[in-house]
Design an enzyme around this catalytic site. Structure first.
Site, PDB file in Angstrom:
ATOM      1  N   ASP A 103       0.838  -1.200   0.000  1.00 28.72           N
ATOM      2  CA  ASP A 103       0.000   0.000   0.000  1.00 28.72           C
ATOM      3  C   ASP A 103       0.875   1.252   0.000  1.00 28.72           C
ATOM      4  O   ASP A 103       0.684   2.168  -0.784  1.00 28.72           O
ATOM      5  CB  ASP A 103      -0.965   0.001   1.197  1.00 28.72           C
ATOM      6  CG  ASP A 103      -0.273  -0.262   2.542  1.00 28.72           C
ATOM      7  OD1 ASP A 103       0.949  -0.498   2.570  1.00 28.72           O
ATOM      8  OD2 ASP A 103      -0.977  -0.223   3.567  1.00 28.72           O
ATOM      9  N   ASP A 115       7.360   3.470   3.364  1.00 25.29           N
ATOM     10  CA  ASP A 115       7.773   4.635   4.152  1.00 25.29           C
ATOM     11  C   ASP A 115       9.278   4.518   4.419  1.00 25.29           C
ATOM     12  O   ASP A 115      10.093   4.916   3.594  1.00 25.29           O
ATOM     13  CB  ASP A 115       6.933   4.658   5.435  1.00 25.29           C
ATOM     14  CG  ASP A 115       7.182   5.871   6.311  1.00 25.29           C
ATOM     15  OD1 ASP A 115       7.817   6.820   5.840  1.00 25.29           O
ATOM     16  OD2 ASP A 115       6.729   5.873   7.474  1.00 25.29           O
ATOM     17  N   SER A 116       9.682   3.928   5.553  1.00 24.05           N
ATOM     18  CA  SER A 116      11.121   3.779   5.828  1.00 24.05           C
ATOM     19  C   SER A 116      11.755   2.774   4.872  1.00 24.05           C
ATOM     20  O   SER A 116      12.937   2.846   4.582  1.00 24.05           O
ATOM     21  CB  SER A 116      11.328   3.306   7.272  1.00 24.05           C
ATOM     22  OG  SER A 116      10.934   1.963   7.419  1.00 24.05           O
ATOM     23  N   LYS A 173       6.383   6.946  -0.198  1.00 26.58           N
ATOM     24  CA  LYS A 173       6.561   8.101   0.699  1.00 26.58           C
ATOM     25  C   LYS A 173       8.029   8.203   1.105  1.00 26.58           C
ATOM     26  O   LYS A 173       8.578   7.282   1.676  1.00 26.58           O
ATOM     27  CB  LYS A 173       5.662   7.936   1.928  1.00 26.58           C
ATOM     28  CG  LYS A 173       5.723   9.124   2.864  1.00 26.58           C
ATOM     29  CD  LYS A 173       4.581   9.119   3.865  1.00 26.58           C
ATOM     30  CE  LYS A 173       4.819   8.215   5.040  1.00 26.58           C
ATOM     31  NZ  LYS A 173       3.767   8.348   6.067  1.00 26.58           N
ATOM     32  N   ARG A 217      -9.763   2.602   6.417  1.00 29.20           N
ATOM     33  CA  ARG A 217      -9.383   1.764   5.277  1.00 29.20           C
ATOM     34  C   ARG A 217     -10.460   1.782   4.184  1.00 29.20           C
ATOM     35  O   ARG A 217     -10.196   1.569   3.020  1.00 29.20           O
ATOM     36  CB  ARG A 217      -9.198   0.306   5.704  1.00 29.20           C
ATOM     37  CG  ARG A 217      -7.996   0.028   6.574  1.00 29.20           C
ATOM     38  CD  ARG A 217      -7.745  -1.495   6.612  1.00 29.20           C
ATOM     39  NE  ARG A 217      -6.946  -1.893   7.745  1.00 29.20           N
ATOM     40  CZ  ARG A 217      -5.616  -1.903   7.769  1.00 29.20           C
ATOM     41  NH1 ARG A 217      -4.942  -1.519   6.715  1.00 29.20           N
ATOM     42  NH2 ARG A 217      -4.962  -2.304   8.835  1.00 29.20           N
TER      43      ARG A 217
HETATM   44  P1  IMP Z   1       7.943   1.034   6.426  1.00 29.61           P
HETATM   45  O1  IMP Z   1       8.458  -0.288   6.937  1.00 29.61           O
HETATM   46  O2  IMP Z   1       8.372   2.182   7.289  1.00 29.61           O
HETATM   47  O3  IMP Z   1       8.258   1.287   4.981  1.00 29.61           O
HETATM   48  O4  IMP Z   1       6.384   1.022   6.635  1.00 29.61           O
HETATM   49  C1  IMP Z   1       5.547   0.434   5.765  1.00 29.61           C
HETATM   50  C2  IMP Z   1       4.186   0.168   6.382  1.00 29.61           C
HETATM   51  O5  IMP Z   1       3.852   1.161   7.367  1.00 29.61           O
HETATM   52  C3  IMP Z   1       3.113   0.275   5.333  1.00 29.61           C
HETATM   53  O6  IMP Z   1       2.884  -0.960   4.698  1.00 29.61           O
HETATM   54  C4  IMP Z   1       1.920   0.759   6.149  1.00 29.61           C
HETATM   55  O7  IMP Z   1       1.243  -0.340   6.721  1.00 29.61           O
HETATM   56  C5  IMP Z   1       2.529   1.606   7.250  1.00 29.61           C
HETATM   57  N1  IMP Z   1       2.526   3.054   6.906  1.00 29.61           N
HETATM   58  C6  IMP Z   1       3.582   3.850   6.657  1.00 29.61           C
HETATM   59  N2  IMP Z   1       3.216   5.107   6.366  1.00 29.61           N
HETATM   60  C7  IMP Z   1       1.865   5.112   6.400  1.00 29.61           C
HETATM   61  C8  IMP Z   1       0.867   6.131   6.147  1.00 29.61           C
HETATM   62  O8  IMP Z   1       1.141   7.292   5.807  1.00 29.61           O
HETATM   63  N3  IMP Z   1      -0.427   5.732   6.292  1.00 29.61           N
HETATM   64  C9  IMP Z   1      -0.789   4.462   6.650  1.00 29.61           C
HETATM   65  N4  IMP Z   1       0.105   3.482   6.869  1.00 29.61           N
HETATM   66  C10 IMP Z   1       1.418   3.806   6.756  1.00 29.61           C
HETATM   67 MG    MG Z   2       1.226  -2.229   5.152  1.00 31.39          MG
END
Ligand code: IMP
Ligand code: MG
Length: 185
Positions: free
Chosen positions: A110, A113-114, A141, A175
């Site tokens: 979806d 982010d990191s 993002k 959602r």
């Molecule tokens: P990452 O491991 O930091 O890349 O985070 C990824 C997961 O964090 C995504 O699959 C989402 O479930 C959640 N996430 C990160 N940013 C958002 C946001 O802006 N809205 C909703 N969920 C987010």
């Molecule tokens: Mg997710």
């Protein structure tokens, strides 16, 4: 649609929902990415792997825009608690049900982010001997990106902010919204 109507009943302090992508814009973005994927994976054995729960809405629209045959599976990963930033701890809570050995795999997320979740998942999938592993996300993002992992397909890119709707949640709410909104707490 009024902002007030979109908030859940349980919200005491009403968070603000600012529209980012409408239903129509989402459809256009997905159609564009689907053309590219259909071209890139023509005559290959493609398995789409959706990351639950957030990616289920995007993946269900994406497969219906593709013009090539694909197989489909889901994994579930817990990485986030109920806040807005990753806790850093990643666990697989639902494993694959189909074999991916020798096949081309496309992870469908979806939002990235990191990049921690994606890095962890692609490392895990590579141990199952697929032919290739690439990534498709609805939203890319950049705000907290730590891992240097390529995002091969993205429908929309944002620099920052917490987004909800179209499968994306905040503490399991929002959602169901058909569009993407910026949640201002
Ligand atoms: P990452 O491991 O930091 O890349 O985070 C990824 C997961 O964090 C995504 O699959 C989402 O479930 C959640 N996430 C990160 N940013 C958002 C946001 O802006 N809205 C909703 N969920 C987010
Ligand atoms: Mg997710």
């Amino acid at each position: 649609m009024s902002i007030r109507r979109l908030n859940t009943r349980s919200d005491r302090i009403m968070p603000e929902l600012i529209p980012v992508l409408s239903r129509e814009e989402i459809k256009e973005r997905i159609a564009g990415v689907a053309v590219q994927i259909s071209k890139d994976y023509e005559n290959r054995e493609l398995v789409l792997i959706g990351v639950l729960k957030g990616a289920f809405v995007f993946l269900s629209d994406l497969i219906r825009h593709l013009t090539i045959p694909v197989q489909l599976d889901f994994v579930s990963i817990s990485s986030y608690g109920s806040g807005t930033a990753s806790t850093g701890e990643i666990r697989l809570t639902k494993d694959l049900g189909i074999a991916i050995s020798g096949k081309d795999v496309l992870i469908v997320e979806d939002i990235i982010d990191s990049g921690q979740t994606l890095q962890w998942l692609s490392d895990y999938l590579r141990t199952l001997d697929p032919k290739s592993v690439r990534t498709c996300t609805f939203i890319d993002k950049r705000e907290r990106r730590e891992e240097n992992i390529p995002v091969d397909y993205a429908c929309h890119t944002v620099e920052e902010g917490f987004l909800v709707g179209y499968g994306l949640d905040y503490a399991e709410d929002y959602r169901y919204l058909p569009g993407i909104y910026h949640l201002k707490l």
